[in-house]
Design a protein around this motif. Sequence first.
Motif, PDB file in Angstrom:
ATOM      1  N   ILE A 142       0.844  -1.194   0.000  1.00 23.88           N
ATOM      2  CA  ILE A 142       0.000   0.000   0.000  1.00 23.88           C
ATOM      3  C   ILE A 142       0.879   1.243   0.000  1.00 23.88           C
ATOM      4  N   SER A 143       0.752   2.055  -1.042  1.00 25.51           N
ATOM      5  CA  SER A 143       1.518   3.293  -1.144  1.00 25.51           C
ATOM      6  C   SER A 143       0.877   4.370  -0.277  1.00 25.51           C
ATOM      7  N   PRO A 144       1.679   5.141   0.460  1.00 29.32           N
ATOM      8  CA  PRO A 144       1.105   6.191   1.313  1.00 29.32           C
ATOM      9  C   PRO A 144       0.650   7.429   0.547  1.00 29.32           C
ATOM     10  N   SER A 145       1.028   7.529  -0.728  1.00 32.61           N
ATOM     11  CA  SER A 145       0.715   8.736  -1.492  1.00 32.61           C
ATOM     12  C   SER A 145      -0.782   9.023  -1.504  1.00 32.61           C
ATOM     13  N   HIS A 146      -1.145  10.235  -1.079  1.00 31.69           N
ATOM     14  CA  HIS A 146      -2.527  10.722  -1.083  1.00 31.69           C
ATOM     15  C   HIS A 146      -3.454   9.933  -0.150  1.00 31.69           C
ATOM     16  N   LEU A 147      -2.883   9.120   0.727  1.00 34.47           N
ATOM     17  CA  LEU A 147      -3.694   8.398   1.704  1.00 34.47           C
ATOM     18  C   LEU A 147      -3.476   8.928   3.118  1.00 34.47           C
ATOM     19  N   ILE A 148      -2.380   9.636   3.330  1.00 31.36           N
ATOM     20  CA  ILE A 148      -2.020  10.062   4.676  1.00 31.36           C
ATOM     21  C   ILE A 148      -3.029  11.061   5.230  1.00 31.36           C
ATOM     22  N   ASN A 149      -3.403  12.019   4.401  1.00 28.90           N
ATOM     23  CA  ASN A 149      -4.319  13.069   4.843  1.00 28.90           C
ATOM     24  C   ASN A 149      -5.534  13.112   3.921  1.00 28.90           C
ATOM     25  N   PRO A 150      -6.713  12.704   4.383  1.00 31.39           N
ATOM     26  CA  PRO A 150      -7.897  12.693   3.516  1.00 31.39           C
ATOM     27  C   PRO A 150      -8.488  14.076   3.273  1.00 31.39           C
ATOM     28  N   ILE A 151      -8.009  15.080   4.002  1.00 24.31           N
ATOM     29  CA  ILE A 151      -8.542  16.435   3.858  1.00 24.31           C
ATOM     30  C   ILE A 151      -7.521  17.275   3.096  1.00 24.31           C
ATOM     31  N   HIS A 152      -7.736  17.413   1.794  1.00 26.46           N
ATOM     32  CA  HIS A 152      -6.827  18.169   0.938  1.00 26.46           C
ATOM     33  C   HIS A 152      -7.451  19.526   0.635  1.00 26.46           C
ATOM     34  N   GLY A 153      -6.743  20.604   0.950  1.00 29.84           N
ATOM     35  CA  GLY A 153      -7.263  21.931   0.654  1.00 29.84           C
ATOM     36  C   GLY A 153      -8.485  22.303   1.465  1.00 29.84           C
ATOM     37  N   GLY A 154      -8.690  21.619   2.578  1.00 34.00           N
ATOM     38  CA  GLY A 154      -9.812  21.957   3.441  1.00 34.00           C
ATOM     39  C   GLY A 154     -11.077  21.169   3.167  1.00 34.00           C
ATOM     40  N   TYR A 155     -11.014  20.181   2.276  1.00 40.48           N
ATOM     41  CA  TYR A 155     -12.203  19.379   1.996  1.00 40.48           C
ATOM     42  C   TYR A 155     -11.798  17.955   1.649  1.00 40.48           C
ATOM     43  N   VAL A 156     -12.763  17.050   1.750  1.00 38.53           N
ATOM     44  CA  VAL A 156     -12.562  15.658   1.362  1.00 38.53           C
ATOM     45  C   VAL A 156     -12.955  15.506  -0.101  1.00 38.53           C
ATOM     46  N   GLY A 157     -12.188  14.720  -0.855  1.00 44.37           N
ATOM     47  CA  GLY A 157     -12.439  14.544  -2.279  1.00 44.37           C
ATOM     48  C   GLY A 157     -11.300  15.132  -3.089  1.00 44.37           C
ATOM     49  N   TRP A 158     -11.378  14.990  -4.405  1.00 46.83           N
ATOM     50  CA  TRP A 158     -10.293  15.507  -5.242  1.00 46.83           C
ATOM     51  C   TRP A 158     -10.749  16.663  -6.114  1.00 46.83           C
ATOM     52  N   GLY A 159      -9.818  17.616  -6.271  1.00 49.51           N
ATOM     53  CA  GLY A 159     -10.095  18.817  -7.050  1.00 49.51           C
ATOM     54  C   GLY A 159      -8.798  19.384  -7.589  1.00 49.51           C
ATOM     55  N   GLY A 160      -8.583  20.678  -7.393  1.00 51.69           N
ATOM     56  CA  GLY A 160      -7.367  21.304  -7.896  1.00 51.69           C
ATOM     57  C   GLY A 160      -7.430  21.547  -9.393  1.00 51.69           C
ATOM     58  N   HIS A 161      -6.315  21.999  -9.937  1.00 48.83           N
ATOM     59  CA  HIS A 161      -6.283  22.430 -11.336  1.00 48.83           C
ATOM     60  C   HIS A 161      -6.211  21.275 -12.326  1.00 48.83           C
ATOM     61  N   CYS A 162      -5.862  20.077 -11.878  1.00 51.16           N
ATOM     62  CA  CYS A 162      -5.571  19.006 -12.838  1.00 51.16           C
ATOM     63  C   CYS A 162      -6.501  17.801 -12.771  1.00 51.16           C
ATOM     64  N   LEU A 163      -6.789  17.294 -11.574  1.00 50.35           N
ATOM     65  CA  LEU A 163      -7.413  15.978 -11.477  1.00 50.35           C
ATOM     66  C   LEU A 163      -8.791  15.926 -12.127  1.00 50.35           C
ATOM     67  N   ILE A 164      -9.639  16.912 -11.859  1.00 47.27           N
ATOM     68  CA  ILE A 164     -10.981  16.898 -12.446  1.00 47.27           C
ATOM     69  C   ILE A 164     -10.901  17.086 -13.958  1.00 47.27           C
ATOM     70  N   LYS A 165     -10.122  18.076 -14.381  1.00 46.91           N
ATOM     71  CA  LYS A 165      -9.970  18.346 -15.821  1.00 46.91           C
ATOM     72  C   LYS A 165      -9.460  17.110 -16.560  1.00 46.91           C
ATOM     73  N   ASP A 166      -8.447  16.461 -16.002  1.00 45.62           N
ATOM     74  CA  ASP A 166      -7.848  15.317 -16.691  1.00 45.62           C
ATOM     75  C   ASP A 166      -8.750  14.088 -16.654  1.00 45.62           C
ATOM     76  N   ALA A 167      -9.570  13.972 -15.609  1.00 46.81           N
ATOM     77  CA  ALA A 167     -10.526  12.864 -15.567  1.00 46.81           C
ATOM     78  C   ALA A 167     -11.546  12.992 -16.695  1.00 46.81           C
ATOM     79  N   TYR A 168     -11.970  14.219 -16.980  1.00 49.01           N
ATOM     80  CA  TYR A 168     -12.894  14.416 -18.104  1.00 49.01           C
ATOM     81  C   TYR A 168     -12.198  14.156 -19.440  1.00 49.01           C
ATOM     82  N   GLN A 169     -10.921  14.537 -19.539  1.00 52.40           N
ATOM     83  CA  GLN A 169     -10.166  14.222 -20.758  1.00 52.40           C
ATOM     84  C   GLN A 169     -10.102  12.712 -20.960  1.00 52.40           C
ATOM     85  N   LEU A 170      -9.849  11.982 -19.868  1.00 54.06           N
ATOM     86  CA  LEU A 170      -9.768  10.526 -19.956  1.00 54.06           C
ATOM     87  C   LEU A 170     -11.124   9.929 -20.316  1.00 54.06           C
ATOM     88  N   LYS A 171     -12.173  10.395 -19.653  1.00 61.00           N
ATOM     89  CA  LYS A 171     -13.527   9.899 -19.940  1.00 61.00           C
ATOM     90  C   LYS A 171     -13.865  10.047 -21.418  1.00 61.00           C
TER      91      LYS A 171
END
Length: 309
Positions: free
Chosen positions: A214-243
Motif C-alpha cells: 500500500i503506497s502512502p501517497s494521497h492516503l495520509i491526509n484525507p482532507i486536501h485543501g480543506g475538503y474531502v475529495g479531489w479537485g485542484g487544477h488538474c485531477l478533475i480536468k484530466d478525468a474528463y479528458q480521460l472519460k
Amino acid sequence: MNGKIGIVGVGVVGGYRKTWFESEGYKRGRSLFLRDFRKGYYDKLTEPDLIFISVCPPAKNPRKSTFLLVRSVIKKLPCRKVIVINSTLGIGHTLKLQNEFKHHSLFFNPEFIWMPDGFKNTIEPERQIIAPAIKSEQTKEMAMQILRLLPKAIKFESPSDEVFLSSTEAEIVKLFTNFYISQQVDFSSLLYEVCQDMETYRKIMGTMLHDDRISPSHLINPIHGGYVGWGGHCLIKDAYQLKNSLEGKEKKRVIASLSYNKAVLKGQGITESEAALKKTSRHNGIKQKGGINSEQESDFRNNSSLGVG
C-alpha cells in the motif's frame, strides 16, 4: 532548429517554462518569444521554429475541451514549426492534430508538477518525456534535441536507449497517472467517511501502511485543501479528458469515479467547479474535523508517528 523558442500560454506551466529558459540565458524578443494576450504578451511567432503550447481551459470550467484550444493555437501558427504540446490532451489527440497539420512536426511533453512545488518539479523533474506523434529515426533525433534543452529528469527520460514513447503512449501515461492519484483520494475519502474523525482514520491508515503493498501517497491526509475529495487544477480536468477518450465499460469506470467524487463534494456544499478552483473558505465545517499539518504528514511518511494506539 534555429535556437529561438516560442511559448504560447504563460500561465502556471508556461510561466515555469519561461522562467527556466530565462535562467538558461534566453532573452525576450531575441531568443524567447511569448504569446498570451491575457498576460499581456503579444510577441510574434514568425522567428522561433520551436513552439511550446501550454494552454488549458479555465479552472472554473474543467469540462471544456483542451483539444479545441490547442487546435486553435496551431491553426494560427505561421510557417513550419516544431510544436511541443504541454497541455494535457486526450488519448490519440496529438496524432490527430499531426494528421491535420502535416506541415508541422508535433510532440507531446506531459508535465508532472504538484502545485505546491511546481517550479521545483519543473527544474528537477522526475520524468521528462518528448514523444512524437509519429515515431521514426528522424523524430527520435528531433525529440533528443528538444530533450537536451529541458531540465534533466531524475528518474526517467524518453527518448532514451531503453524506451521511445509515442505521443499516444505518453498521453496514456499522463492521464492514467492523474487518474491513479484520484483513485487514491477516492479511497481515502471512503475510509474517512467510515472512520468519521481524523484520530480513527490515522489509527486505521497507520496500521494499513505497515503493508508494503500500500503506497502512502494521497492516503495520509484525507482532507486536501480543506475538503474531502479531489479537485485542484488538474485531477478533475484530466478525468474528463480521460472519460472522453474511452468507450464502453472503461468509460463507465471513469464516470463512476467522477460521480462518486461529485457526491462527496456535494455533501460538503462544494461544487465541482469550486473544487477545481481550490475554493475552501466556505468549508470550515470539514476543517474542524481535524486535518494534519505538513510536519505530521512528514512523520506519517517516515513511519515515525503512525498514530496507532
